[in-house]
Motif scaffolding. Structure first.
Motif, PDB file in Angstrom:
ATOM      1  N   GLU A 151       0.823  -1.203   0.000  1.00  0.00           N
ATOM      2  CA  GLU A 151       0.000   0.000   0.000  1.00  0.00           C
ATOM      3  C   GLU A 151       0.866   1.266   0.000  1.00  0.00           C
ATOM      4  OE1 GLU A 151      -3.759   0.343   0.186  1.00  0.00           O
ATOM      5  OE2 GLU A 151      -3.088  -1.401  -0.953  1.00  0.00           O
ATOM      6  N   LEU A 152       1.875   1.289   0.841  1.00  0.00           N
ATOM      7  CA  LEU A 152       2.763   2.447   0.903  1.00  0.00           C
ATOM      8  C   LEU A 152       3.448   2.683  -0.439  1.00  0.00           C
ATOM      9  CD1 LEU A 152       4.468   1.916   4.385  1.00  0.00           C
ATOM     10  CD2 LEU A 152       2.905   3.764   3.782  1.00  0.00           C
ATOM     11  N   PHE A 153       3.949   1.621  -1.032  1.00  0.00           N
ATOM     12  CA  PHE A 153       4.659   1.763  -2.306  1.00  0.00           C
ATOM     13  C   PHE A 153       3.711   2.203  -3.417  1.00  0.00           C
ATOM     14  CE2 PHE A 153       6.589   0.078  -6.238  1.00  0.00           C
ATOM     15  CZ  PHE A 153       7.820   0.721  -6.165  1.00  0.00           C
ATOM     16  N   SER A 154       2.478   1.715  -3.408  1.00  0.00           N
ATOM     17  CA  SER A 154       1.513   2.110  -4.432  1.00  0.00           C
ATOM     18  C   SER A 154       1.213   3.598  -4.356  1.00  0.00           C
ATOM     19  CB  SER A 154       0.210   1.303  -4.267  1.00  0.00           C
ATOM     20  OG  SER A 154       0.448  -0.072  -4.418  1.00  0.00           O
ATOM     21  N   TYR A 155       0.966   4.101  -3.153  1.00  0.00           N
ATOM     22  CA  TYR A 155       0.685   5.530  -2.989  1.00  0.00           C
ATOM     23  C   TYR A 155       1.920   6.372  -3.299  1.00  0.00           C
ATOM     24  CZ  TYR A 155      -4.006   5.053  -1.046  1.00  0.00           C
ATOM     25  OH  TYR A 155      -5.343   4.804  -0.884  1.00  0.00           O
ATOM     26  N   PHE A 156       3.092   5.853  -2.953  1.00  0.00           N
ATOM     27  CA  PHE A 156       4.329   6.565  -3.276  1.00  0.00           C
ATOM     28  C   PHE A 156       4.502   6.705  -4.782  1.00  0.00           C
ATOM     29  CE2 PHE A 156       8.706   5.779  -4.759  1.00  0.00           C
ATOM     30  CZ  PHE A 156       9.290   6.989  -4.411  1.00  0.00           C
ATOM     31  N   ALA A 206       7.259  13.057  -2.769  1.00  0.00           N
ATOM     32  CA  ALA A 206       6.366  11.933  -3.071  1.00  0.00           C
ATOM     33  C   ALA A 206       6.300  10.970  -1.897  1.00  0.00           C
ATOM     34  CB  ALA A 206       6.851  11.215  -4.327  1.00  0.00           C
ATOM     35  N   THR A 207       7.418  10.779  -1.210  1.00  0.00           N
ATOM     36  CA  THR A 207       7.432   9.907  -0.033  1.00  0.00           C
ATOM     37  C   THR A 207       6.537  10.461   1.063  1.00  0.00           C
ATOM     38  OG1 THR A 207       9.708   9.243  -0.541  1.00  0.00           O
ATOM     39  CG2 THR A 207       8.907   8.812   1.690  1.00  0.00           C
ATOM     40  N   LEU A 262      10.827   0.820   4.189  1.00  0.00           N
ATOM     41  CA  LEU A 262      10.610   1.334   2.839  1.00  0.00           C
ATOM     42  C   LEU A 262      11.205   2.727   2.682  1.00  0.00           C
ATOM     43  CD1 LEU A 262       9.346   0.562   0.156  1.00  0.00           C
ATOM     44  CD2 LEU A 262       7.202   1.623   0.919  1.00  0.00           C
ATOM     45  N   GLY A 263      11.130   3.523   3.749  1.00  0.00           N
ATOM     46  CA  GLY A 263      11.737   4.859   3.706  1.00  0.00           C
ATOM     47  C   GLY A 263      13.240   4.787   3.513  1.00  0.00           C
ATOM     48  N   ILE A 264      13.900   3.847   4.186  1.00  0.00           N
ATOM     49  CA  ILE A 264      15.345   3.683   4.044  1.00  0.00           C
ATOM     50  C   ILE A 264      15.707   3.233   2.633  1.00  0.00           C
ATOM     51  CG2 ILE A 264      17.338   2.323   4.801  1.00  0.00           C
ATOM     52  CD1 ILE A 264      16.111   2.287   7.602  1.00  0.00           C
ATOM     53  N   ILE A 265      14.925   2.303   2.069  1.00  0.00           N
ATOM     54  CA  ILE A 265      15.197   1.825   0.710  1.00  0.00           C
ATOM     55  C   ILE A 265      15.058   2.968  -0.302  1.00  0.00           C
ATOM     56  CG2 ILE A 265      14.357   0.301  -1.125  1.00  0.00           C
ATOM     57  CD1 ILE A 265      13.540  -1.679   1.067  1.00  0.00           C
ATOM     58  N   ILE A 266      13.996   3.750  -0.168  1.00  0.00           N
ATOM     59  CA  ILE A 266      13.798   4.892  -1.078  1.00  0.00           C
ATOM     60  C   ILE A 266      14.911   5.923  -0.890  1.00  0.00           C
ATOM     61  CG2 ILE A 266      12.255   6.801  -1.683  1.00  0.00           C
ATOM     62  CD1 ILE A 266       9.919   5.035  -0.836  1.00  0.00           C
ATOM     63  N   SER A 267      15.354   6.108   0.351  1.00  0.00           N
ATOM     64  CA  SER A 267      16.432   7.054   0.634  1.00  0.00           C
ATOM     65  C   SER A 267      17.733   6.631  -0.046  1.00  0.00           C
ATOM     66  CB  SER A 267      16.648   7.168   2.146  1.00  0.00           C
ATOM     67  OG  SER A 267      17.741   8.006   2.454  1.00  0.00           O
ATOM     68  N   LEU A 268      18.051   5.332  -0.005  1.00  0.00           N
ATOM     69  CA  LEU A 268      19.264   4.831  -0.658  1.00  0.00           C
ATOM     70  C   LEU A 268      19.200   5.027  -2.168  1.00  0.00           C
ATOM     71  CD1 LEU A 268      19.847   1.530   1.366  1.00  0.00           C
ATOM     72  CD2 LEU A 268      21.126   3.677   1.549  1.00  0.00           C
ATOM     73  N   PHE A 269      18.031   4.804  -2.754  1.00  0.00           N
ATOM     74  CA  PHE A 269      17.875   5.034  -4.186  1.00  0.00           C
ATOM     75  C   PHE A 269      18.033   6.516  -4.518  1.00  0.00           C
ATOM     76  CE2 PHE A 269      15.146   6.126  -7.812  1.00  0.00           C
ATOM     77  CZ  PHE A 269      15.742   5.351  -8.796  1.00  0.00           C
ATOM     78  N   ILE A 271      13.934   9.662   4.855  1.00  0.00           N
ATOM     79  CA  ILE A 271      13.703   8.902   6.086  1.00  0.00           C
ATOM     80  C   ILE A 271      12.933   9.751   7.088  1.00  0.00           C
ATOM     81  CG2 ILE A 271      14.816   7.674   7.989  1.00  0.00           C
ATOM     82  CD1 ILE A 271      17.154   7.093   6.140  1.00  0.00           C
ATOM     83  N   CYS A 272      13.325  11.014   7.206  1.00  0.00           N
ATOM     84  CA  CYS A 272      12.623  11.925   8.123  1.00  0.00           C
ATOM     85  C   CYS A 272      11.156  12.061   7.738  1.00  0.00           C
ATOM     86  CB  CYS A 272      13.298  13.294   8.117  1.00  0.00           C
ATOM     87  SG  CYS A 272      15.005  13.303   8.693  1.00  0.00           S
ATOM     88  N   PHE A 273      10.884  12.190   6.448  1.00  0.00           N
ATOM     89  CA  PHE A 273       9.501  12.307   5.981  1.00  0.00           C
ATOM     90  C   PHE A 273       8.711  11.023   6.257  1.00  0.00           C
ATOM     91  CE2 PHE A 273      10.308  15.780   2.564  1.00  0.00           C
ATOM     92  CZ  PHE A 273      10.074  16.750   3.510  1.00  0.00           C
ATOM     93  N   SER A 274       9.369   9.867   6.129  1.00  0.00           N
ATOM     94  CA  SER A 274       8.690   8.598   6.391  1.00  0.00           C
ATOM     95  C   SER A 274       8.253   8.511   7.845  1.00  0.00           C
ATOM     96  CB  SER A 274       9.621   7.429   6.058  1.00  0.00           C
ATOM     97  OG  SER A 274      10.043   7.470   4.714  1.00  0.00           O
ATOM     98  N   VAL A 275       9.172   8.852   8.739  1.00  0.00           N
ATOM     99  CA  VAL A 275       8.869   8.804  10.172  1.00  0.00           C
ATOM    100  C   VAL A 275       7.806   9.843  10.531  1.00  0.00           C
ATOM    101  CG1 VAL A 275       9.846   9.092  12.484  1.00  0.00           C
ATOM    102  CG2 VAL A 275      11.167   7.922  10.712  1.00  0.00           C
TER     103      VAL A 275
END
Length: 385
Positions: A30-35, A87-88, A125-132, A309-313
């Protein structure tokens, strides 16, 4: 997509299996779809703006369509790195807000799962997106910037009117230029206002001028000015001045005045190369203003991915505070407000570094510190429940 209550009931007797399989996979999906949806929307907005600002300007001056298309392609990594953080935030807020208002979070908690089980996929998921984002910002963006500058130089050489727009005032290097009519390579009524570092100011006025190609390295174009008059004066003693009159003056327009810098500009370096260059500047005790600006670019390499990551939290905490009613709409609204707030602080910090010479570390990292701390404190309140 609503959470399948039958699946929850199936695993109700085995919370560990649900936690490691269905629940985490569902939340991540769900998170990835909305992202993805938020990213595509923001990317299209930024890309359309890029087309309007650059593409339309180049095409209106009859630049080759193929080259303009490549310019747009080389702009993609920069646009991607700009879109991902917002977007995150917006995507996660909308997703978690929707789950909150649809009582899915309530069902999860009633099934024996605390907020920490929801926080885990959000953070992961936030960490993975951050690394990308870091990979895009640190490797793809510098590479595309180099190709972008080379191609823009090529376009400028083939289409001189891109450099000198008709009936305009333009900054070229350390000069301000007032330009009259431009027809092909012919330019009329040119006035240069130039200020040099040694305190010399000069004004050059010319009648008919002509733009010509140059074979010299680093020279983009040459402006052959006829019936030129030059006034030069020292700012320390304006009573003394020089006046020169010439039938012809040949002025070089360097490629750096159009591309915005040399090939060793900060935007064209990876974080590792940028760090080496900063250490070299420190050892040589060079220009402190330039050093502070380069430090700013170095800190941005890490601050932009970290804000993901900050936005995810922060999204995790805010969604549960304001998502009980109309969580999807509230997530979108709050996400936009926080994004504007972050963008304003980030731009203000960069301006303070460039124009006021404030400490680049605090100017760049302050938004991350503020939003990251707020998100961490509010999230801990939920996680520890």
């Amino acid at each position: 997509m609503a959470l399948d209550l039958q699946v929850l009931n199936k695993f109700k007797k085995d919370p560990a299996e649900l936690k490691s399989n269905v629940l985490i996979r569902y939340i991540c999906k769900e998170l990835f779809s909305y992202f993805v949806v938020s990213f595509l929307f923001l990317f299209v907005v930024f890309f359309a703006n890029q087309i309007l600002l650059i593409g339309e300007s180049l095409l209106s001056k009859r630049a080759p369509f193929k080259d303009v298309a490549m310019v747009m392609i080389y702009s993609l990594p920069m646009l991607i790195s700009q879109s991902i953080p917002f977007a995150t935030l917006i995507g996660f807020l909308m997703c978690l807000g929707r789950m909150m208002s649809d009582n899915e979070i309530l069902i999860m908690r009633a099934s024996g799962f605390g907020y920490r089980y929801i926080f885990l996929p959000v953070l992961t998921l936030g960490i993975i997106i951050s690394l990308f984002t870091f990979f895009t910002n640190d490797y793809l963006t510098p590479l595309s910037k180099i190709k972008y500058n080379k191609l823009m130089t090529k376009i400028a050489q083939s289409t001189p009117t891109i450099v000198l727009e008709p009936n305009s005032v333009k900054s070229i290097g350390r000069s301000m230029v007032v330009i009259g009519d431009v027809e092909g390579s012919n330019v009329s009524d040119v006035i240069f206002f130039n200020s040099e570092e040694n305190g010399t100011e000069s004004i050059i006025i010319a009648g008919e001028s002509k733009l010509t190609d140059s074979k010299q390295d680093g020279v983009l174009l040459q402006l052959d000015m006829s019936d030129a008059l030059m006034l030069s004066v020292k700012t320390s003693n304006r009573r003394n001045y020089d006046v020169l009159n010439s039938e012809n003056i040949l002025m070089n327009i360097f490629d750096t005045t159009f591309t915005g810098g040399t090939i060793r500009s900060p935007s064209e370096l990876t974080s590792s190369d940028l760090r080496k260059e900063i250490n070299r500047m420190k050892e040589s005790s060079g220009d402190s203003k330039r050093l502070n600006t380069w430090k700013m670019e170095y800190y941005k390499k890490f601050a932009i991915p970290f804000i993901v990551i900050c936005f995810s939290v922060l999204a995790f905490a805010v969604a549960f505070l304001f998502g009980k009613n109309n969580g999807l709409t509230m997530g979108l609204l709050i996400g936009v407000i926080i994004s504007v707030f972050y963008w304003a602080i980030q731009i203000s910090g960069q301006l303070l570094v460039v124009h006021v010479q404030m400490n680049s570390f605090w100017c760049i990292w302050l938004p991350d510190i503020i939003l990251g701390t707020a998100g961490l404190v509010l999230s801990l309140v939920h996680v520890l429940k």
